[in-house]
Design a protein around this motif. Structure first.
Motif, PDB file in Angstrom:
ATOM      1  N   ALA A  92       0.542  -0.730  -0.551  1.00  0.00           N
ATOM      2  CA  ALA A  92      -0.002  -0.024  -0.218  1.00  0.00           C
ATOM      3  C   ALA A  92       0.944   1.460   0.279  1.00  0.00           C
ATOM      4  O   ALA A  92       0.511   2.026  -0.783  1.00  0.00           O
ATOM      5  N   ASN A  95       2.227   1.597  -3.507  1.00  0.00           N
ATOM      6  CA  ASN A  95       1.073   2.215  -4.347  1.00  0.00           C
ATOM      7  C   ASN A  95       0.974   4.242  -4.019  1.00  0.00           C
ATOM      8  O   ASN A  95       0.481   4.892  -5.289  1.00  0.00           O
ATOM      9  N   ILE A 121      -3.888  -3.020  -7.668  1.00  0.00           N
ATOM     10  CA  ILE A 121      -5.026  -2.842  -6.733  1.00  0.00           C
ATOM     11  C   ILE A 121      -5.512  -5.115  -7.073  1.00  0.00           C
ATOM     12  O   ILE A 121      -5.605  -5.482  -6.021  1.00  0.00           O
ATOM     13  N   MET A 124      -2.525  -5.973  -4.139  1.00  0.00           N
ATOM     14  CA  MET A 124      -2.875  -5.705  -2.958  1.00  0.00           C
ATOM     15  C   MET A 124      -3.793  -6.672  -2.610  1.00  0.00           C
ATOM     16  O   MET A 124      -3.714  -7.646  -1.299  1.00  0.00           O
ATOM     17  N   LYS A 125      -5.385  -7.423  -3.627  1.00  0.00           N
ATOM     18  CA  LYS A 125      -6.257  -7.789  -2.997  1.00  0.00           C
ATOM     19  C   LYS A 125      -5.797  -9.619  -3.198  1.00  0.00           C
ATOM     20  O   LYS A 125      -5.741 -10.068  -2.033  1.00  0.00           O
ATOM     21  N   TYR A 129      -4.935  -8.156   1.136  1.00  0.00           N
ATOM     22  CA  TYR A 129      -5.613  -6.408   1.851  1.00  0.00           C
ATOM     23  C   TYR A 129      -7.237  -6.537   1.217  1.00  0.00           C
ATOM     24  O   TYR A 129      -7.728  -6.858   0.509  1.00  0.00           O
ATOM     25  N   SER A 134      -7.833  -1.164  -0.551  1.00  0.00           N
ATOM     26  CA  SER A 134      -6.808  -1.571  -1.790  1.00  0.00           C
ATOM     27  C   SER A 134      -7.027  -0.373  -2.895  1.00  0.00           C
ATOM     28  O   SER A 134      -6.858   0.061  -3.366  1.00  0.00           O
ATOM     29  N   THR A 138      -5.503   3.762  -3.983  1.00  0.00           N
ATOM     30  CA  THR A 138      -5.165   3.989  -5.005  1.00  0.00           C
ATOM     31  C   THR A 138      -5.965   5.466  -5.328  1.00  0.00           C
ATOM     32  O   THR A 138      -5.429   5.926  -5.837  1.00  0.00           O
TER      33      THR A 138
END
Length: 423
Positions: A92, A95, A121, A124-125, A129, A134, A138
């Motif tokens: 994150a 990001n 995204i 991260m998923k 996260y 996520s 962003t």
């Protein structure tokens, strides 16, 4: 007649007509009812785009697309992961870091959300996260893009105000860094609380390689920024330098740009530039009608009649711009509202450069204001996450953005100190 113009514009927006055409159709309806010769409309549109500094906009758009297609986004993300991945919530943080570094290339929040979100995204998923978080991080970090120079909206602001592009660029450096660093602090706190994962620490050679991979791209930002500030070239000339540099780096250094890709990127940049110029033309026409109807003077008089305290004036303007920015495209909002509000700001002795940065930050905050912020929609679509989940997760980041806005409002030197060094 002003009511006809404004109501028709809102109706066209509600029925989801693109904002440029909503502006144009409402102006056409006004002209027909007010018996204005239709030949006036294209003349006023053209006068809005017949500004030398606006020639830089297509150049910066093309340069950004060339660098993006040349593999810059992936390299920036990889470099940020090497630097920050070992910290809890490092993906994150990377990001946000990628948005701060990518800002100088894209210059627009929506393109930042789309470009970085498409990579970050899903990653991260996959690592566990929360999907809403996520998307929210962003969308929120994408608002740093148009603040940190070089920035297309900043060029529009310079066009509308007559201020130095270089001074506006340098004035936005500290606010942009504050926004990004404060978001990183919040992200780290949330990551600790939710025990988000972290990666093994990267070796020094990995970090060095990541830096070298991004060096040539990031160098372009410094060349543009210091070239304009140092008076080496104008913003328009800088945009051409950026295109030539992006071609050289993408084709010779990164070796990702073939002739076919260059032609496709150029075509896409032409489409984006044409759409933006049409929007600017219609927005200028809309603004001219408002000026003819003396609405700016009435708004200015209303605000100044209510209060002459500059902090109260800024508070009222902040509330108005956050609301407008949540549903209106940034460039259109600037074209229509900025000239009006700048007169009010100058009347209560607010520095125009300080005010310009505040206006832009307000509109960026609007892009992530639940429930209708445009960047929230984009990140929600990329992540395939319900908008309500993204909106809920975005509230802490909205609070951070408002905190930075409050600091800039109360402490003008945060924006004026660096430009003052140039005098």
């Amino acid at each position: 007649m002003t009511a006809v113009l404004l109501i028709s514009f809102l109706v066209f927006l509600i029925v989801r007509i693109p904002i440029a055409f909503a502006l144009g159709l409402s102006c056409l309806l006004y002209a027909l009812l007010a018996d204005i010769p239709l030949v006036v409309l294209p003349a006023k549109m053209y006068s809005g785009i017949d500004v030398f500094v606006l020639l830089s906009v297509p150049g910066f758009i093309l340069a950004g697309n060339l660098m993006n297609e040349g593999g810059l986004t992936e390299r920036i993300i990889t470099f940020c992961n090497h630097l920050l991945g070992h910290i809890r919530g490092g993906l994150a943080l990377a990001n946000i870091g990628a948005s701060m570094l990518f800002a100088g290339i894209s210059g627009t929040a929506v393109s930042d959300t789309a470009s970085i979100g498409a990579v970050m995204i899903p990653a991260m998923k996959k690592e566990g996260y929360d999907p809403g978080f996520s998307c929210a991080v962003t969308a929120a970090s994408s608002t740093v893009g148009p603040i940190i120079p070089p920035s297309v909206p900043m060029i529009i602001l310079a066009t509308l105000s007559g201020l130095s592009v270089g001074k506006l660029f340098i004035a936005a450096v500290i606010p942009g860094l504050l926004l990004g660093l404060f978001m990183m602090g919040l992200t780290y706190f949330i990551a600790q609380k939710k025990a988000y994962p972290r990666h093994p620490k990267s070796s020094l050679p990995q970090v060095a390689k990541g830096f070298l991979d991004t060096f040539w791209a990031l160098l372009m930002t410094f060349i543009i920024l210091f070239g304009i500030i140092g008076g080496v070239f104008t913003p328009t000339e800088a945009s051409i330098v950026a295109v030539v540099y992006a071609l050289a780096v993408g084709a010779l250094v990164y070796r990702r740009l073939s002739v076919k890709k260059i032609m496709q990127v150029t075509l896409n940049a032409m489409k984006t530039s044409a759409a933006l110029m049409v929007l600017i033309g219609f927005a200028n026409l809309f603004g001219w009608i408002l000026l003819t109807e003396r609405l700016p003077q009435e708004i200015a008089g209303g605000i100044l009649g209510f209060t002459s305290n500059k902090y109260m004036v800024l508070l009222l303007i902040n509330l108005l711009l956050i609301f407008v920015g949540s549903f209106m495209e940034t460039i259109a909002a600037l074209m229509i509202l900025f000239p009006i509000l700048l007169k009010v700001a100058v009347a209560v002795e607010i520095d125009p450069i300080h005010f310009s940065v505040i206006v832009l930050l307000n509109l960026m905050i609007g892009l992530t204001t639940p429930p209708i912020g445009v960047c929230l929609f984009v990140s929600s679509s990329i992540g395939k996450v319900p908008l309500i989940s993204v909106s809920r997760a975005s509230w802490p980041f909205l609070g951070i953005s408002l905190l930075v806005l409050a600091l800039l409002t109360l402490f003008p030197q945060l924006t004026l100190w660096l430009p003052g060094l140039l005098d």
